[in-house]
Design an enzyme around this catalytic site. Structure first.
Site, PDB file in Angstrom:
ATOM      1  CG  ASP A  62      56.505 -56.213 -34.109  1.00 47.20           C
ATOM      2  OD1 ASP A  62      56.171 -56.559 -35.261  1.00 47.20           O
ATOM      3  OD2 ASP A  62      57.675 -56.048 -33.771  1.00 47.20           O
ATOM      4  CE  LYS A  68      77.156 -66.284 -20.973  1.00 50.19           C
ATOM      5  NZ  LYS A  68      77.875 -67.415 -20.326  1.00 50.19           N
ATOM      6  N   GLY A 104      76.371 -76.168 -23.635  1.00 54.53           N
ATOM      7  CA  GLY A 104      75.775 -76.797 -24.820  1.00 54.53           C
ATOM      8  C   GLY A 104      74.931 -78.015 -24.503  1.00 54.53           C
ATOM      9  CG  HIS A 126      80.044 -72.967 -25.376  1.00 55.68           C
ATOM     10  ND1 HIS A 126      79.090 -73.576 -26.150  1.00 55.68           N
ATOM     11  CD2 HIS A 126      79.405 -72.542 -24.260  1.00 55.68           C
ATOM     12  CE1 HIS A 126      77.922 -73.522 -25.524  1.00 55.68           C
ATOM     13  NE2 HIS A 126      78.083 -72.896 -24.375  1.00 55.68           N
ATOM     14  CD  GLU A 148      82.476 -71.820 -19.523  1.00 55.26           C
ATOM     15  OE1 GLU A 148      81.824 -71.379 -20.500  1.00 55.26           O
ATOM     16  OE2 GLU A 148      83.689 -71.604 -19.375  1.00 55.26           O
ATOM     17  N   PRO A 149      77.567 -75.324 -17.929  1.00 52.84           N
ATOM     18  CG  PRO A 149      76.868 -77.199 -16.749  1.00 52.84           C
ATOM     19  CD  PRO A 149      77.909 -76.152 -16.780  1.00 52.84           C
ATOM     20  N   GLY A 150      74.460 -74.052 -19.015  1.00 52.81           N
ATOM     21  CA  GLY A 150      73.392 -73.085 -18.741  1.00 52.81           C
ATOM     22  C   GLY A 150      72.060 -73.795 -18.826  1.00 52.81           C
ATOM     23  NE  ARG A 151      70.391 -74.337 -24.746  1.00 54.75           N
ATOM     24  CZ  ARG A 151      69.379 -73.611 -25.174  1.00 54.75           C
ATOM     25  NH1 ARG A 151      68.145 -73.989 -24.985  1.00 54.75           N
ATOM     26  NH2 ARG A 151      69.599 -72.475 -25.824  1.00 54.75           N
TER      27      ARG A 151
END
Ligand code: PLP
Length: 412
Positions: free
Chosen positions: A341, A57, A226, A186, A263-266
Protein backbone atom coordinates in the site's frame (compact mmCIF):
# COMPACT_ATOMS: atom_id res chain seq x y z
CA UNK A 1 8.45 -17.47 24.34
CA UNK A 2 10.48 -14.30 24.30
CA UNK A 3 13.68 -13.93 26.23
CA UNK A 4 14.45 -11.50 28.99
CA UNK A 5 17.83 -10.14 29.85
CA UNK A 6 18.43 -9.16 33.41
CA UNK A 7 20.99 -6.43 33.97
CA UNK A 8 23.16 -5.87 36.98
CA UNK A 9 23.64 -2.23 36.09
CA UNK A 10 21.55 0.32 34.25
CA UNK A 11 19.77 -0.32 31.00
CA UNK A 12 21.64 1.05 27.98
CA UNK A 13 19.53 1.25 24.83
CA UNK A 14 22.04 0.72 22.02
CA UNK A 15 23.84 -2.06 23.91
CA UNK A 16 20.48 -3.72 24.48
CA UNK A 17 19.67 -3.51 20.79
CA UNK A 18 22.98 -5.15 19.95
CA UNK A 19 22.17 -7.96 22.38
CA UNK A 20 18.64 -8.45 21.16
CA UNK A 21 19.78 -8.59 17.53
CA UNK A 22 21.75 -11.70 18.44
CA UNK A 23 18.52 -13.36 19.56
CA UNK A 24 15.92 -12.05 17.08
CA UNK A 25 16.74 -11.85 13.43
CA UNK A 26 13.73 -9.72 12.53
CA UNK A 27 12.07 -6.46 13.52
CA UNK A 28 11.27 -6.51 17.23
CA UNK A 29 10.53 -4.43 20.27
CA UNK A 30 12.92 -3.82 23.12
CA UNK A 31 10.80 -3.50 26.22
CA UNK A 32 12.47 -2.14 29.34
CA UNK A 33 10.08 -3.16 32.10
CA UNK A 34 12.21 -1.26 34.63
CA UNK A 35 11.09 1.93 32.91
CA UNK A 36 7.42 1.08 33.57
CA UNK A 37 8.22 0.48 37.24
CA UNK A 38 10.16 3.72 37.53
CA UNK A 39 7.24 5.63 36.04
CA UNK A 40 4.97 4.17 38.72
CA UNK A 41 7.44 5.16 41.44
CA UNK A 42 7.73 8.69 40.02
CA UNK A 43 3.96 8.97 39.95
CA UNK A 44 3.67 7.97 43.59
CA UNK A 45 6.39 10.44 44.56
CA UNK A 46 5.05 13.42 42.65
CA UNK A 47 1.29 12.85 42.79
CA UNK A 48 0.79 11.16 46.15
CA UNK A 49 -2.92 12.00 46.32
CA UNK A 50 -3.70 10.53 42.88
CA UNK A 51 -4.10 6.78 42.39
CA UNK A 52 -3.26 5.75 38.81
CA UNK A 53 -5.48 3.32 36.93
CA UNK A 54 -3.44 2.23 33.92
CA UNK A 55 -5.51 2.53 30.71
CA UNK A 56 -5.20 -1.02 29.37
CA UNK A 57 -6.24 0.02 25.84
CA UNK A 58 -2.94 1.84 25.42
CA UNK A 59 -0.85 -1.33 25.44
CA UNK A 60 -2.30 -4.58 26.74
CA UNK A 61 0.99 -6.46 26.62
CA UNK A 62 0.68 -9.17 29.25
CA UNK A 63 4.06 -8.58 30.84
CA UNK A 64 3.38 -4.86 31.22
CA UNK A 65 0.04 -5.70 32.86
CA UNK A 66 1.65 -8.27 35.16
CA UNK A 67 4.34 -5.79 36.14
CA UNK A 68 1.84 -3.04 36.95
CA UNK A 69 -0.51 -5.44 38.73
CA UNK A 70 2.31 -6.78 40.89
CA UNK A 71 3.48 -3.35 42.04
CA UNK A 72 -0.02 -2.30 43.06
CA UNK A 73 -1.27 -0.21 40.14
CA UNK A 74 -5.01 -0.10 39.45
CA UNK A 75 -6.61 -0.35 36.00
CA UNK A 76 -8.94 1.48 33.61
CA UNK A 77 -10.75 -1.03 31.39
CA UNK A 78 -12.84 -0.18 28.35
CA UNK A 79 -14.56 -3.53 27.71
CA UNK A 80 -15.38 -6.95 29.13
CA UNK A 81 -12.32 -8.32 27.35
CA UNK A 82 -10.00 -5.93 29.18
CA UNK A 83 -11.74 -6.57 32.49
CA UNK A 84 -11.34 -10.33 31.99
CA UNK A 85 -7.64 -9.91 31.22
CA UNK A 86 -7.03 -7.89 34.39
CA UNK A 87 -9.11 -10.17 36.61
CA UNK A 88 -7.13 -13.16 35.30
CA UNK A 89 -4.08 -11.57 36.98
CA UNK A 90 -5.84 -11.88 40.35
CA UNK A 91 -6.42 -8.16 40.59
CA UNK A 92 -9.21 -7.28 43.02
CA UNK A 93 -12.21 -5.92 41.02
CA UNK A 94 -12.15 -2.87 43.29
CA UNK A 95 -8.93 -1.87 41.53
CA UNK A 96 -10.77 -1.56 38.21
CA UNK A 97 -12.75 1.35 36.79
CA UNK A 98 -14.90 0.53 33.75
CA UNK A 99 -14.14 3.86 32.07
CA UNK A 100 -16.22 3.69 28.92
CA UNK A 101 -19.20 6.01 28.80
CA UNK A 102 -20.98 4.00 26.10
CA UNK A 103 -20.79 0.35 27.09
CA UNK A 104 -22.20 -2.76 25.41
CA UNK A 105 -25.09 -4.04 27.56
CA UNK A 106 -23.47 -7.48 27.79
CA UNK A 107 -20.24 -5.88 29.04
CA UNK A 108 -22.16 -4.17 31.85
CA UNK A 109 -23.60 -7.59 32.66
CA UNK A 110 -20.09 -9.04 32.75
CA UNK A 111 -18.91 -6.24 35.03
CA UNK A 112 -21.86 -6.85 37.36
CA UNK A 113 -21.17 -10.60 37.51
CA UNK A 114 -17.52 -9.92 38.37
CA UNK A 115 -18.03 -7.23 41.01
CA UNK A 116 -16.61 -4.46 38.85
CA UNK A 117 -18.83 -1.77 40.23
CA UNK A 118 -17.33 1.57 39.29
CA UNK A 119 -18.21 2.78 35.80
CA UNK A 120 -18.48 6.05 33.91
CA UNK A 121 -21.41 7.53 31.98
CA UNK A 122 -22.10 10.77 30.09
CA UNK A 123 -25.63 10.44 28.71
CA UNK A 124 -29.23 9.61 29.60
CA UNK A 125 -29.50 6.37 27.66
CA UNK A 126 -26.50 4.95 29.44
CA UNK A 127 -28.17 5.69 32.76
CA UNK A 128 -31.27 3.74 31.74
CA UNK A 129 -29.08 0.87 30.45
CA UNK A 130 -27.21 0.71 33.76
CA UNK A 131 -30.46 0.99 35.72
CA UNK A 132 -31.71 -2.16 33.98
CA UNK A 133 -28.51 -4.23 34.21
CA UNK A 134 -26.47 -3.04 37.18
CA UNK A 135 -28.62 -0.67 39.28
CA UNK A 136 -26.29 -0.82 42.29
CA UNK A 137 -23.24 0.30 40.29
CA UNK A 138 -21.18 3.24 41.52
CA UNK A 139 -21.31 5.79 38.73
CA UNK A 140 -18.84 8.47 37.73
CA UNK A 141 -20.12 11.27 35.51
CA UNK A 142 -17.68 12.17 32.75
CA UNK A 143 -17.67 15.81 31.83
CA UNK A 144 -16.29 17.36 28.66
CA UNK A 145 -13.28 19.47 29.35
CA UNK A 146 -10.64 19.04 26.70
CA UNK A 147 -7.66 20.84 25.34
CA UNK A 148 -7.54 22.08 21.74
CA UNK A 149 -3.84 21.32 21.85
CA UNK A 150 -4.24 17.58 22.46
CA UNK A 151 -3.16 15.50 19.48
CA UNK A 152 -6.04 13.09 20.02
CA UNK A 153 -9.12 15.07 21.00
CA UNK A 154 -11.68 13.01 22.86
CA UNK A 155 -14.13 15.82 23.66
CA UNK A 156 -15.97 15.50 20.34
CA UNK A 157 -17.08 12.02 21.23
CA UNK A 158 -17.23 11.87 25.03
CA UNK A 159 -18.27 13.88 28.04
CA UNK A 160 -21.30 15.91 29.08
CA UNK A 161 -21.14 19.70 29.05
CA UNK A 162 -20.30 20.67 32.63
CA UNK A 163 -22.54 23.71 32.89
CA UNK A 164 -25.67 22.42 31.20
CA UNK A 165 -25.86 18.67 30.52
CA UNK A 166 -23.99 17.45 33.59
CA UNK A 167 -26.34 18.98 36.21
CA UNK A 168 -29.36 17.61 34.30
CA UNK A 169 -27.81 14.14 34.21
CA UNK A 170 -27.16 14.28 37.94
CA UNK A 171 -30.79 15.23 38.59
CA UNK A 172 -31.98 12.39 36.36
CA UNK A 173 -29.67 9.87 38.07
CA UNK A 174 -30.99 11.01 41.45
CA UNK A 175 -34.59 10.61 40.35
CA UNK A 176 -33.75 7.05 39.17
CA UNK A 177 -32.17 6.31 42.55
CA UNK A 178 -28.80 5.60 40.94
CA UNK A 179 -25.64 5.97 42.96
CA UNK A 180 -23.39 8.60 41.39
CA UNK A 181 -20.14 8.90 43.32
CA UNK A 182 -18.01 11.37 41.41
CA UNK A 183 -16.77 13.22 38.34
CA UNK A 184 -14.26 12.29 35.65
CA UNK A 185 -12.75 14.03 32.64
CA UNK A 186 -10.09 13.40 30.01
CA UNK A 187 -8.38 16.44 28.55
CA UNK A 188 -7.27 14.56 25.39
CA UNK A 189 -4.40 12.23 24.65
CA UNK A 190 -0.85 13.43 24.05
CA UNK A 191 -1.39 16.82 25.55
CA UNK A 192 1.06 19.16 27.18
CA UNK A 193 -1.53 21.76 27.99
CA UNK A 194 -1.33 21.10 31.73
CA UNK A 195 -3.36 24.17 32.68
CA UNK A 196 -6.42 22.44 31.28
CA UNK A 197 -6.26 19.98 34.19
CA UNK A 198 -6.59 22.94 36.54
CA UNK A 199 -9.72 24.26 34.78
CA UNK A 200 -11.23 20.78 34.74
CA UNK A 201 -10.52 20.28 38.44
CA UNK A 202 -12.09 23.65 39.27
CA UNK A 203 -15.28 22.91 37.33
CA UNK A 204 -15.46 19.47 38.94
CA UNK A 205 -15.49 21.19 42.31
CA UNK A 206 -18.55 23.20 41.24
CA UNK A 207 -20.28 19.96 40.26
CA UNK A 208 -19.35 18.36 43.59
CA UNK A 209 -21.26 21.20 45.25
CA UNK A 210 -24.23 20.82 42.89
CA UNK A 211 -24.30 17.10 43.64
CA UNK A 212 -24.20 17.76 47.38
CA UNK A 213 -27.11 20.21 47.00
CA UNK A 214 -29.28 17.51 45.43
CA UNK A 215 -28.34 14.89 48.01
CA UNK A 216 -25.25 13.11 46.70
CA UNK A 217 -22.06 12.66 48.69
CA UNK A 218 -19.34 12.41 46.06
CA UNK A 219 -16.13 10.56 46.91
CA UNK A 220 -14.31 10.21 43.56
CA UNK A 221 -12.54 12.69 41.32
CA UNK A 222 -11.02 11.04 38.24
CA UNK A 223 -8.59 13.30 36.36
CA UNK A 224 -8.29 10.92 33.35
CA UNK A 225 -5.25 10.46 31.14
CA UNK A 226 -3.32 12.56 28.64
CA UNK A 227 -0.01 12.72 30.53
CA UNK A 228 3.12 12.61 28.32
CA UNK A 229 4.94 9.29 28.16
CA UNK A 230 8.42 10.11 26.93
CA UNK A 231 11.30 10.15 29.32
CA UNK A 232 11.90 13.85 29.79
CA UNK A 233 10.80 13.74 33.40
CA UNK A 234 7.85 15.98 32.76
CA UNK A 235 5.97 14.43 35.65
CA UNK A 236 7.58 17.18 37.75
CA UNK A 237 5.95 19.86 35.58
CA UNK A 238 2.46 18.46 35.33
CA UNK A 239 2.32 17.18 38.91
CA UNK A 240 3.12 20.62 40.27
CA UNK A 241 0.16 22.22 38.50
CA UNK A 242 -2.21 19.37 39.25
CA UNK A 243 -1.27 19.24 42.94
CA UNK A 244 -1.84 22.98 43.26
CA UNK A 245 -5.24 22.74 41.59
CA UNK A 246 -6.21 19.80 43.80
CA UNK A 247 -5.09 21.55 46.97
CA UNK A 248 -6.94 24.72 46.01
CA UNK A 249 -10.21 23.07 45.02
CA UNK A 250 -10.18 19.92 47.11
CA UNK A 251 -8.08 20.69 50.20
CA UNK A 252 -7.29 17.62 52.29
CA UNK A 253 -8.86 19.03 55.44
CA UNK A 254 -12.19 19.59 53.65
CA UNK A 255 -12.05 16.37 51.61
CA UNK A 256 -10.22 13.83 53.80
CA UNK A 257 -12.00 10.85 52.23
CA UNK A 258 -11.84 11.93 48.62
CA UNK A 259 -10.33 9.30 46.29
CA UNK A 260 -8.51 10.95 43.43
CA UNK A 261 -8.07 8.64 40.45
CA UNK A 262 -6.36 8.99 37.11
CA UNK A 263 -6.30 6.91 33.93
CA UNK A 264 -2.82 7.29 32.43
CA UNK A 265 -2.07 5.20 29.38
CA UNK A 266 0.88 6.53 27.42
CA UNK A 267 2.56 7.87 30.57
CA UNK A 268 3.42 4.35 31.73
CA UNK A 269 4.41 2.63 28.51
CA UNK A 270 5.51 5.06 25.80
CA UNK A 271 9.20 5.26 26.68
CA UNK A 272 9.50 1.61 27.75
CA UNK A 273 9.26 0.33 24.17
CA UNK A 274 11.76 0.85 21.35
CA UNK A 275 11.04 -0.57 17.92
CA UNK A 276 14.05 -2.07 16.17
CA UNK A 277 13.72 -2.41 12.40
CA UNK A 278 15.90 -3.28 9.44
CA UNK A 279 16.12 -2.03 5.89
CA UNK A 280 15.14 -4.95 3.68
CA UNK A 281 15.08 -3.12 0.33
CA UNK A 282 16.30 0.12 -1.16
CA UNK A 283 15.70 2.12 -4.32
CA UNK A 284 18.07 4.92 -5.38
CA UNK A 285 17.11 7.54 -7.95
CA UNK A 286 19.99 9.23 -9.77
CA UNK A 287 20.26 12.20 -12.15
CA UNK A 288 21.76 12.06 -15.65
CA UNK A 289 25.26 12.41 -14.15
CA UNK A 290 24.74 9.45 -11.84
CA UNK A 291 24.44 11.59 -8.73
CA UNK A 292 21.98 10.46 -6.10
CA UNK A 293 18.76 12.52 -6.13
CA UNK A 294 16.87 10.63 -3.49
CA UNK A 295 16.72 7.29 -1.74
CA UNK A 296 13.75 5.17 -0.73
CA UNK A 297 14.17 2.65 2.08
CA UNK A 298 11.76 -0.17 2.84
CA UNK A 299 11.59 -1.36 6.44
CA UNK A 300 10.20 -4.56 7.92
CA UNK A 301 7.70 -2.45 9.95
CA UNK A 302 5.13 0.03 8.74
CA UNK A 303 1.82 1.78 9.15
CA UNK A 304 -0.12 -1.49 9.19
CA UNK A 305 2.03 -2.95 11.92
CA UNK A 306 3.34 -0.57 14.58
CA UNK A 307 3.02 2.87 12.98
CA UNK A 308 -0.74 3.11 12.60
CA UNK A 309 -0.68 6.34 14.63
CA UNK A 310 1.07 8.10 11.71
CA UNK A 311 -2.02 8.45 9.48
CA UNK A 312 -4.21 9.03 12.57
CA UNK A 313 -2.50 12.13 13.87
CA UNK A 314 0.18 14.72 13.30
CA UNK A 315 2.77 12.83 15.34
CA UNK A 316 6.20 12.57 13.76
CA UNK A 317 8.69 9.80 14.32
CA UNK A 318 12.43 10.20 14.39
CA UNK A 319 14.42 7.32 12.91
CA UNK A 320 17.67 6.59 14.72
CA UNK A 321 20.42 4.68 13.04
CA UNK A 322 22.37 2.03 14.91
CA UNK A 323 26.10 2.32 14.27
CA UNK A 324 26.21 5.50 12.21
CA UNK A 325 28.61 5.51 9.31
CA UNK A 326 29.27 9.15 10.18
CA UNK A 327 29.61 10.36 6.62
CA UNK A 328 28.92 14.03 6.07
CA UNK A 329 26.93 13.54 2.92
CA UNK A 330 23.19 13.27 3.38
CA UNK A 331 20.47 12.52 0.87
CA UNK A 332 16.79 13.21 0.63
CA UNK A 333 15.18 10.02 1.85
CA UNK A 334 11.79 8.42 2.35
CA UNK A 335 11.13 5.47 4.63
CA UNK A 336 8.37 3.07 3.65
CA UNK A 337 6.71 0.14 5.38
CA UNK A 338 6.72 -3.35 3.88
CA UNK A 339 3.17 -3.68 2.51
CA UNK A 340 1.95 -3.09 -1.03
CA UNK A 341 0.00 0.00 0.00
CA UNK A 342 1.43 3.38 -0.98
CA UNK A 343 0.05 5.01 2.17
CA UNK A 344 2.37 2.72 4.15
CA UNK A 345 4.91 5.52 4.65
CA UNK A 346 6.81 6.22 7.88
CA UNK A 347 8.81 9.39 7.04
CA UNK A 348 9.09 11.48 3.91
CA UNK A 349 11.74 13.87 2.62
CA UNK A 350 14.14 13.59 5.53
CA UNK A 351 17.92 13.88 5.28
CA UNK A 352 19.85 10.69 5.93
CA UNK A 353 23.31 9.37 5.21
CA UNK A 354 23.35 6.61 2.59
CA UNK A 355 22.21 3.42 4.30
CA UNK A 356 22.52 -0.18 3.16
CA UNK A 357 20.16 -3.13 3.07
CA UNK A 358 20.44 -4.79 6.49
CA UNK A 359 21.15 -1.56 8.39
CA UNK A 360 19.26 -1.20 11.65
CA UNK A 361 16.95 1.76 12.29
CA UNK A 362 15.27 2.12 15.66
CA UNK A 363 12.46 4.26 16.98
CA UNK A 364 12.16 5.24 20.64
CA UNK A 365 8.96 6.03 22.58
CA UNK A 366 6.94 3.41 20.74
CA UNK A 367 4.96 1.84 23.60
CA UNK A 368 1.68 3.74 23.34
CA UNK A 369 -1.16 2.82 20.94
CA UNK A 370 1.10 0.69 18.75
CA UNK A 371 0.96 -3.01 19.68
CA UNK A 372 -2.84 -3.29 20.14
CA UNK A 373 -3.41 -1.55 16.79
CA UNK A 374 -1.03 -3.58 14.66
CA UNK A 375 -2.38 -5.90 11.97
CA UNK A 376 -1.06 -8.79 9.89
CA UNK A 377 -1.97 -7.03 6.62
CA UNK A 378 -0.08 -8.55 3.68
CA UNK A 379 0.78 -11.56 5.84
CA UNK A 380 3.53 -9.98 7.92
CA UNK A 381 4.06 -11.59 11.31
CA UNK A 382 3.39 -10.03 14.72
CA UNK A 383 6.37 -8.13 16.10
CA UNK A 384 8.38 -10.02 18.69
CA UNK A 385 9.33 -8.43 22.01
CA UNK A 386 12.61 -8.78 23.88
CA UNK A 387 12.31 -7.75 27.53
CA UNK A 388 14.88 -6.16 29.79
CA UNK A 389 14.82 -5.75 33.54
CA UNK A 390 17.36 -4.12 35.80
CA UNK A 391 18.30 -6.29 38.72
CA UNK A 392 18.15 -3.50 41.29
CA UNK A 393 14.58 -2.73 40.18
CA UNK A 394 13.65 -6.41 40.50
CA UNK A 395 15.15 -6.54 43.98
CA UNK A 396 13.79 -3.28 45.32
CA UNK A 397 10.27 -4.19 44.19
CA UNK A 398 10.60 -7.83 45.28
CA UNK A 399 9.41 -8.83 41.82
CA UNK A 400 8.75 -12.48 41.28
CA UNK A 401 10.24 -12.91 37.82
CA UNK A 402 8.63 -16.37 37.55
CA UNK A 403 5.34 -14.63 36.76
CA UNK A 404 6.49 -13.34 33.38
CA UNK A 405 5.69 -15.03 30.10
CA UNK A 406 9.26 -15.33 28.95
CA UNK A 407 12.41 -17.26 29.61
CA UNK A 408 14.62 -15.64 32.15
CA UNK A 409 18.27 -15.46 31.23
CA UNK A 410 20.78 -13.99 33.58
CA UNK A 411 22.88 -12.37 30.94
CA UNK A 412 24.56 -9.71 33.01
C1 PLP B 1 -11.38 6.98 28.94
C2 PLP B 1 -9.91 7.01 28.69
N1 PLP B 1 -9.09 6.99 29.74
C3 PLP B 1 -7.74 7.00 29.59
C4 PLP B 1 -7.18 7.04 28.34
C5 PLP B 1 -5.68 7.03 28.24
O1 PLP B 1 -5.22 8.22 27.75
P1 PLP B 1 -3.65 8.54 27.65
O2 PLP B 1 -3.01 7.39 26.98
O3 PLP B 1 -3.56 9.78 26.88
O4 PLP B 1 -3.16 8.71 29.05
C6 PLP B 1 -8.00 7.10 27.20
C7 PLP B 1 -7.43 7.18 25.87
O5 PLP B 1 -8.07 7.19 24.86
C8 PLP B 1 -9.40 7.09 27.38
O6 PLP B 1 -10.24 7.11 26.34
Amino acid sequence: MSKVFKFLSHFHLEKSIERSLKVVNDSHYICNLSDVIRKYEDWKTHLPRVRPHYAVKCNDNINVLKTLASIGCSFDCASAGEIEKILSLNVNPERIIFANTTKFAKHIEFAEQNQVNIMTFDNEDELYKILKIHPSANLVLRIRYSSDKAIYKLGKKFGSLPNTEAPELLKLAKSLNLNVIGISFHIGSSCEDYEVYCGAIAISRVLFQFAADIGYNFRILDIGGGFPGDNFNRVKEFSCMINNALNQNFPLNEFPNLEILSEPGRYFVESAFTLVTQIHSRKITRDADGKIVDVMYYLNEGVYSNFLFIPLGPEEVIPKILSHKRTNEQFRSTIWGPTCDSTDKICEDIKLELLEIGDVIYFTNMGAYTIPLSTSFNGFPTTKIVYFLEENVVDSNKLNTEMFDFNFINDA
